[in-house]
Write an enzyme that holds these catalytic residues in place. Structure first.
Site: not given
Ligand SMILES: *Cc1c(COP(=O)(O)O)cnc(C)c1O
Length: 421
Positions: A150, A235, A264
């Site tokens: 994701f 990421d 986050k």
């Molecule tokens: C939550 C998440 C995103 C997206 O972040 P948003 O702030 O919701 O746009 C991208 N990569 C990872 C690994 C995530 O957990």
């Protein structure tokens, strides 16, 4: 009569504030989120309260966001001070909190010099990373990413997201993307060629329920990228900033990525993200290539600085490691050490305060439901896994309080499922 309806609404608000608020939510918002179980109205430390006044131990922290818990004095002070001083400058002017935050992030990376782009959230951090890769490796447009990964909901980040059900309705993308099974270094090697611009990976799959790759996977990914000349983008939006007991989750392996994205946990609840590009990748963007009105907003940057300071000052990396270990052991022993593990629990995965509990049956939603009714907030990112991502300030007593309730939660969830069939 209108007056009568208003009176009834007021009455419902007083008698059942939770239900009234959730009804209003459902009536006004688009259908994308579905119906939330409860509204939350306030928090303190690791506790949050709903509108009916019920208290919950927050073991999710707004999905790995509220790293200092709720209403932490350091966060309240930093945000209050900055909003009273200067709330916004735009990127036409420099501001000190943004500069300090960028400097701090670069120093946390250690190693080779990095450059920073500040974004508002995870998706926009990844959008910046995509542009960095496209510029650095122009004219190549081929990316490799992982199945079940994701990376966000904006169209670029979504194109790299390995969940067809959320990606395919909004394709095709301008990017060429090959998806490979997560954790399989041979599959990665086969997919990455000299035509590949970049490889996007999470150090641990967050939205698929905190699934860690085999040891050495990130190191192998680094080698594969080096051989092909592709950039390695990690990421760390969910795993970064202390969640795993290190500043960055990839630091558990001896690897230096080209690009790291964060969001986050960085702002402790305020929206701020970052794209850090190391070495040559840091020089890829040219003037005018990218921007954001709110990115680098001084209030959000002040919040992030308070988060970093507090993690350092209060030793929260070591605390996350220790409390995470205790939780891992306790979650495995669903019935307590004497009786051995509960038959529902197949594995406890993850690191630090980022844990995924694998279940032998797809009853994660029932587990989360029962836990909430017993005063604990968790979530079920996939049907057979429960995720914990509590505040980094979670204490041993709170962890133990949850662990003593855990066997009963599993038993009740299993029963509810059985009765429902
Ligand atoms: C939550 C998440 C995103 C997206 O972040 P948003 O702030 O919701 O746009 C991208 N990569 C990872 C690994 C995530 O957990």
């Amino acid at each position: 009569m209108t007056g009568g309806r208003q009176n009834n609404a007021v009455l419902a608000d007083e008698v059942a504030p939770n239900t009234a608020l959730v009804d209003r939510f459902e009536a006004v918002f688009m259908a994308n989120y579905g119906r939330p179980p409860i509204p939350l109205v306030r928090g303190a430390g690791c506790t949050v309260w709903d509108a009916d006044g019920a208290a919950y131990l927050d073991l999710l922290a707004g999905i790995a966001v509220c790293s200092l818990g709720h209403a932490h004095p350091a966060l309240v002070e930093a945000v209050t001070r900055q909003v009273g001083l200067l709330a916004h400058t735009s990127n036409l002017f420099a501001n000190k909190p943004a500069i300090e935050l960028a400097e701090r992030l670069v120093s946390l990376l250690g190693g080779p010099r990095a450059r920073v782009f500040l974004s508002n959230d995870g998706a926009t951090a990844n959008e910046a990373a995509i542009k960095v890769v496209l510029r650095a490796r122009a004219p190549l447009r081929h990316f490799v990413a992982a199945e079940r990964s994701f990376h966000g909901r904006t169209l670029g980040a979504l194109a790299l997201t390995g969940k067809p059900s959320i990606r395919e309705p909004f394709g095709p993308s301008a990017l060429e993307v090959t998806f490979v099974p997560y954790g399989d270094a041979d599959a990665l090697e086969a997919a990455v060629t000299t035509r590949t611009a970049g490889v996007f990976l999470e150090p641990i799959l967050g939205e698929s329920g905190v699934v860690a790759p085999p040891a050495g996977y990130l190191r192998q990914a680094r080698q594969v990228c080096d051989r092909a000349g592709a950039l390695l983008v990690l990421d760390e939006v969910q795993g970064g900033i202390g969640r795993t007991g290190r500043w960055f989750a990839y630091q558990h392996e001896d690897v230096v990525p080209d690009v790291v994205t964060l969001a986050k946990g960085l702002g402790g609840g305020l929206p701020v993200g970052a794209c850090l590009a190391i070495g040559a990748a840091g020089q890829a963007l040219r003037p005018g290539d990218h921007g954001s009105t709110f990115g680098g907003n001084p209030v959000c940057c002040a919040a992030a600085l308070a988060v970093l300071d507090t993690i350092e000052r209060d030793g929260l990396l070591a605390a996350a490691t220790a409390v995470g270990r205790r939780l891992t052991e306790g979650l495995r022993d669903g019935r307590g050490p004497a009786d051995g593990p509960h038959r529902l629990v197949t594995a406890v995965d993850g690191r630090g305060l980022w844990l995924g509990v694998g279940l032998s049956r797809p009853v994660a939603a029932a587990v989360v439901d029962v836990a909430r009714r017993r005063g604990f907030l968790l979530n079920a990112p996939v049907p057979d896994r429960v995720r914990l991502a509590p505040p980094l300030i979670l204490g041993v007593e709170d962890a133990d309080r949850f662990l003593s309730a855990w066997p009963a939660i599993l038993a009740e969830a299993e029963q509810a499922r059985g009765a429902g069939r």
